[in-house]
Enzyme design. Structure first.
Site, PDB file in Angstrom:
ATOM      1  N   HIS A 233       0.844  -1.196   0.000  1.00 17.60           N
ATOM      2  CA  HIS A 233       0.000   0.000   0.000  1.00 17.60           C
ATOM      3  C   HIS A 233       0.877   1.243   0.000  1.00 17.60           C
ATOM      4  CE1 HIS A 233       0.713   0.658   4.267  1.00 17.60           C
ATOM      5  NE2 HIS A 233       0.115  -0.474   4.623  1.00 17.60           N
TER       6      HIS A 233
ATOM      7  N   HIS B  12       3.912   1.570   2.323  1.00 19.40           N
ATOM      8  CA  HIS B  12       5.119   0.831   1.937  1.00 19.40           C
ATOM      9  C   HIS B  12       5.838   1.561   0.798  1.00 19.40           C
ATOM     10  CE1 HIS B  12       2.271  -2.560   3.201  1.00 19.40           C
ATOM     11  NE2 HIS B  12       3.150  -2.458   4.193  1.00 19.40           N
TER      12      HIS B  12
ATOM     13  N   CYS C 142       2.206 -10.376  21.162  1.00 21.15           N
ATOM     14  CA  CYS C 142       1.263  -9.925  20.124  1.00 21.15           C
ATOM     15  C   CYS C 142       1.575 -10.672  18.841  1.00 21.15           C
ATOM     16  CB  CYS C 142       1.375  -8.415  19.897  1.00 21.15           C
ATOM     17  SG  CYS C 142       0.439  -7.889  18.439  1.00 21.15           S
TER      18      CYS C 142
ATOM     19  N   CYS D 100       2.404  -8.281  15.796  1.00 24.88           N
ATOM     20  CA  CYS D 100       3.777  -7.741  15.781  1.00 24.88           C
ATOM     21  C   CYS D 100       4.798  -8.865  15.759  1.00 24.88           C
ATOM     22  CB  CYS D 100       4.093  -6.934  17.031  1.00 24.88           C
ATOM     23  SG  CYS D 100       3.091  -5.505  17.305  1.00 24.88           S
TER      24      CYS D 100
ATOM     25  N   CYS E 265      -1.799  -4.532  23.012  1.00 24.93           N
ATOM     26  CA  CYS E 265      -0.578  -4.285  22.235  1.00 24.93           C
ATOM     27  C   CYS E 265      -0.507  -2.791  21.893  1.00 24.93           C
ATOM     28  CB  CYS E 265      -0.603  -5.119  20.960  1.00 24.93           C
ATOM     29  SG  CYS E 265       0.510  -4.478  19.699  1.00 24.93           S
TER      30      CYS E 265
ATOM     31  N   HIS F 196      -1.043  -2.354  17.879  1.00 24.75           N
ATOM     32  CA  HIS F 196      -2.299  -2.755  17.237  1.00 24.75           C
ATOM     33  C   HIS F 196      -3.534  -2.552  18.104  1.00 24.75           C
ATOM     34  CE1 HIS F 196       0.780  -5.042  14.975  1.00 24.75           C
ATOM     35  NE2 HIS F 196       0.021  -4.668  13.971  1.00 24.75           N
TER      36      HIS F 196
ATOM     37  N   LYS G 265      -5.714   5.700  10.385  1.00 22.92           N
ATOM     38  CA  LYS G 265      -4.624   4.742  10.272  1.00 22.92           C
ATOM     39  C   LYS G 265      -4.911   3.798   9.093  1.00 22.92           C
ATOM     40  CE  LYS G 265      -2.124   1.536  13.047  1.00 22.92           C
ATOM     41  NZ  LYS G 265      -2.003   0.627  14.099  1.00 22.92           N
TER      42      LYS G 265
ATOM     43  N   LYS H  60      -6.246  -2.976   7.397  1.00 23.79           N
ATOM     44  CA  LYS H  60      -7.026  -3.922   6.616  1.00 23.79           C
ATOM     45  C   LYS H  60      -8.501  -3.828   6.978  1.00 23.79           C
ATOM     46  CE  LYS H  60      -5.076  -8.170   4.926  1.00 23.79           C
ATOM     47  NZ  LYS H  60      -4.668  -9.516   5.241  1.00 23.79           N
TER      48      LYS H  60
HETATM   49  N1  MSP Z   1       8.704  -7.362   8.009  1.00 28.51           N
HETATM   50  C1  MSP Z   1       8.865  -6.277   8.902  1.00 28.51           C
HETATM   51  C2  MSP Z   1      10.177  -5.568   8.638  1.00 28.51           C
HETATM   52  C3  MSP Z   1      11.396  -6.425   8.732  1.00 28.51           C
HETATM   53  S1  MSP Z   1      12.828  -5.555   8.308  1.00 28.51           S
HETATM   54  C4  MSP Z   1      14.053  -6.508   8.777  1.00 28.51           C
HETATM   55  C5  MSP Z   1       7.717  -5.292   8.742  1.00 28.51           C
HETATM   56  N2  MSP Z   1       7.062  -5.345   7.605  1.00 28.51           N
HETATM   57  S2  MSP Z   1       5.811  -4.421   7.215  1.00 28.51           S
HETATM   58  O1  MSP Z   1       5.437  -4.807   5.900  1.00 28.51           O
HETATM   59  O2  MSP Z   1       4.809  -4.522   8.232  1.00 28.51           O
HETATM   60  O3  MSP Z   1       6.275  -2.947   7.279  1.00 28.51           O
HETATM   61  C6  MSP Z   1       7.397  -2.542   6.577  1.00 28.51           C
HETATM   62  C7  MSP Z   1       7.587  -1.050   6.613  1.00 28.51           C
HETATM   63  O4  MSP Z   1       6.466  -0.386   6.051  1.00 28.51           O
HETATM   64  C8  MSP Z   1       7.785  -0.503   8.016  1.00 28.51           C
HETATM   65  O5  MSP Z   1       8.918   0.332   8.015  1.00 28.51           O
HETATM   66  C9  MSP Z   1       6.588   0.300   8.256  1.00 28.51           C
HETATM   67  O6  MSP Z   1       6.876   1.413   9.005  1.00 28.51           O
HETATM   68  C10 MSP Z   1       6.206   0.730   6.845  1.00 28.51           C
HETATM   69  N3  MSP Z   1       4.810   1.095   6.825  1.00 28.51           N
HETATM   70  C11 MSP Z   1       3.725   0.294   6.992  1.00 28.51           C
HETATM   71  N4  MSP Z   1       2.623   1.072   7.037  1.00 28.51           N
HETATM   72  C12 MSP Z   1       2.966   2.373   6.914  1.00 28.51           C
HETATM   73  C13 MSP Z   1       2.275   3.590   6.893  1.00 28.51           C
HETATM   74  N5  MSP Z   1       0.971   3.650   7.033  1.00 28.51           N
HETATM   75  N6  MSP Z   1       2.995   4.723   6.716  1.00 28.51           N
HETATM   76  C14 MSP Z   1       4.351   4.697   6.535  1.00 28.51           C
HETATM   77  N7  MSP Z   1       5.022   3.573   6.573  1.00 28.51           N
HETATM   78  C15 MSP Z   1       4.368   2.404   6.809  1.00 28.51           C
HETATM   79  O7  MSP Z   1       7.497  -4.514   9.648  1.00 28.51           O
END
Ligand code: MSP
Length: 517
Positions: free
Chosen positions: A19, A22, A127, A130, A144, A147, A293, A296
């Site tokens: 999304h 990411h 959690c 997490c 948590c 979440h 936020k 899903k």
């Molecule tokens: N798999 C772990 C990371 C392991 S690194 C050794 C993880 N994955 S994640 O897919 O949940 O998130 C990855 C990154 O995306 C995180 O840095 C997280 O901060 C970022 N984001 C997820 N949602 C976000 C927003 N809504 N806004 C900005 N960044 C976001 O955590």
């Protein structure tokens, strides 16, 4: 030999599709990778997928797919997304790949041989979302803190990593390397956690079939975070290559939710394994969507690809970084996207280019050339451009894209005012003012050319279009290209389609997020 520059994004969980949050982190890294390449660095930019999580097992089950089939399919979606967004990563690591598993086993053995792994019983709030144990004091009303969901009390006989042993060494490292964690306010957060005392952490799970088996006990798998963090070295050949060309990393970029894993556990693991620590970690803020936020359950996760398809990658890249500083939290809304397209992109930049080109065609047969300099009128414009260029490297290297874009757009606005002030259409009426007319249009083109180079890492396609319209061939030597006056006299401008067509608010309906539940 070129200097190396190694930067990473977190590796994304594979149980969901990408999304906008990411994309935010990945595009930020892509911008820096492009900038460093232009600067002549030998850049290695790594991203990938985190697959050995229990979330993967559940998601595959839900999708009614065999797990490897599921991870292959999902990983392809992630890779396709980055391709569609023109992300220039150099490698994509998946934690189910043999090269990663080998590296994890090797690090585990090193840490074990160093006496930092022991078996013990653990019981505490856990959690599942997490994949982390929490201290009672971390919980938010028993929930948590990330979440706000219920934690389960897990009691297991696990293998533990002696994290507590590294508290003093970490504190010392933080003291000696003030740039280790950026921005500073995030570093303070880590330091206060560090100073409050570290407890050893469980790094294995019992009775799970998905994950990397513990080399010393095949009944347990390695805890997903211990495994995932190692991607930063498995992705550059740890365990295979004798010498790691790109280690230590110059920069890990990550979100504020995963700060403790990266700023405490990862450095401690490296210290235990006898490896150097990364030079710096940059922690970015979080995106909300219309103030909510991304989640899903709210169904408000925005796919960045249709936005990029509709408005162009450069528009998305601009919007994500023009709106708020990268370190802080910010909000995504289509109404502010629309404003930025129609005003900043279409008016301030698009219109500046099209009027400069049109006037050059109309008054000078399309040929740009220097003429008569007027200090009073021209110097402030040039000075503004030079000040921006002086700060360019700092803005990029400190990931201050927001400041950089602000400054650049101020320059474009100044250039638009300069058009009104110098009024080329009046100069064109008097023959003896011809040298002045030439200089005015040259100055405008020069601002646009410099703007193009400033924008290359953030808006690469736009920069190319600007160069094309100005009849300018992109220079290979980036620092040289950033000097005032590199636009050749005699350059022939050409009309191109509008850089950013204006957007009618009704076209945004197709992107409307669902109403809040
Ligand atoms: N798999 C772990 C990371 C392991 S690194 C050794 C993880 N994955 S994640 O897919 O949940 O998130 C990855 C990154 O995306 C995180 O840095 C997280 O901060 C970022 N984001 C997820 N949602 C976000 C927003 N809504 N806004 C900005 N960044 C976001 O955590």
């Amino acid at each position: 030999m070129k200097k190396t520059f190694y930067l990473t994004t977190p590796i994304y969980y594979i149980n969901d599709v990408p999304h906008i949050g990411h994309a935010y982190c990945t595009i930020a890294a892509d911008i820096l990778a492009r900038y460093k390449r232009l600067q002549g660095f030998d850049v290695f930019f790594l991203t990938g997928n985190d697959e050995n999580s229990q979330k993967t097992v559940e998601a595959a089950k839900k999708a009614n797919e065999e797990i490897h089939q599921y991870t292959d399919r999902m990983s392809q979606i992630w890779q396709n997304t980055w391709k569609a967004l023109d992300i220039t990563y150099d490698d994509f690591i998946r934690t189910t790949e043999p090269r990663h598993i080998q590296a994890v086993e090797k690090i585990f053995q090193k840490v074990y041989q160093n006496g930092d792994i022991y078996k013990s019983k653990y019981s505490g709030p856990y959690c599942w979302k997490c994949e982390a144990f929490y201290k009672e004091s971390d919980l938010n009303d028993g929930l948590c803190p990330q979440h706000l969901s219920k934690c389960e009390i897990l009691e297991e006989e696990n293998y533990f990593f002696r994290l507590s042993r590294y508290q003093d060494q970490l504190l010392e490292h933080y003291r000696q390397h003030p740039q280790f964690v950026l921005p500073d306010y995030r570093k303070k957060e880590v330091l206060s956690f560090l100073e409050s005392g570290l407890e050893d952490i469980s790094i294995s799970r019992m009775g799970q079939s998905w994950g990397i088996p513990l080399p010393i006990d095949k009944n347990q798998v390695i805890y997903v975070w211990f495994d995932a963090l190692i991607n930063y070295i498995s992705g550059i050949g740890y365990g295979k290559k004798k010498k790691l060309k790109y280690w230590p990393a110059n920069l890990h970029i990550l979100g504020k939710d995963i700060i403790r894993f990266h700023c405490i556990i990862w450095p401690a693991m490296l210290l235990s394994a006898g490896l150097e620590l990364p030079q710096s970690l940059f922690i970015h803020g979080f995106f909300t969507i219309n103030g909510q936020k991304i989640s899903k359950s709210l169904g408000n996760a925005i796919d960045p690809v249709p936005i990029a398809k509709k408005f162009g990658n450069d528009v998305l890249r601009y919007y994500l970084f023009a709106d708020f500083p990268f370190g802080q939290d910010g909000d995504f809304s289509f109404s502010s996207l629309l404003k930025r397209i129609n005003h900043e992109l279409a008016d301030d930049l698009g219109n500046l280019l099209s009027r400069t080109v049109s006037m050059t065609i109309k008054f000078l047969n399309g040929t740009l050339q220097t003429g008569q300099w007027n200090s009073e009128e021209d110097q402030p414009l040039k000075q503004n451009a030079l000040e921006l260029l002086e700060n360019l490297d700092a803005h990029y290297c400190q990931l201050e894209y927001h400041k950089l874009l602000n400054r650049l757009w101020n320059l474009f606005r100044l250039a638009n005012k300069y058009v009104e002030r110098t009024a080329p259409w009046k100069l064109a009426k008097e023959k003896e003012k011809h040298p002045r007319l030439c200089q005015v249009l040259y100055n405008l083109a020069e601002i646009l050319r410099i703007g193009g180079y400033v924008l290359l890492p953030i808006m690469p396609k736009t920069a190319e279009k600007i160069f094309q319209a100005l009849g300018h061939r992109q220079e290979k030597n980036y620092p040289q290209a950033l000097q005032w006056g590199r636009l050749k006299s005699g350059s022939q401008v050409q009309k191109i389609p509008p850089l950013f067509p204006k957007v009618d608010p009704s076209t945004l309906q197709e992107f409307s997020p669902p109403p809040p539940p």
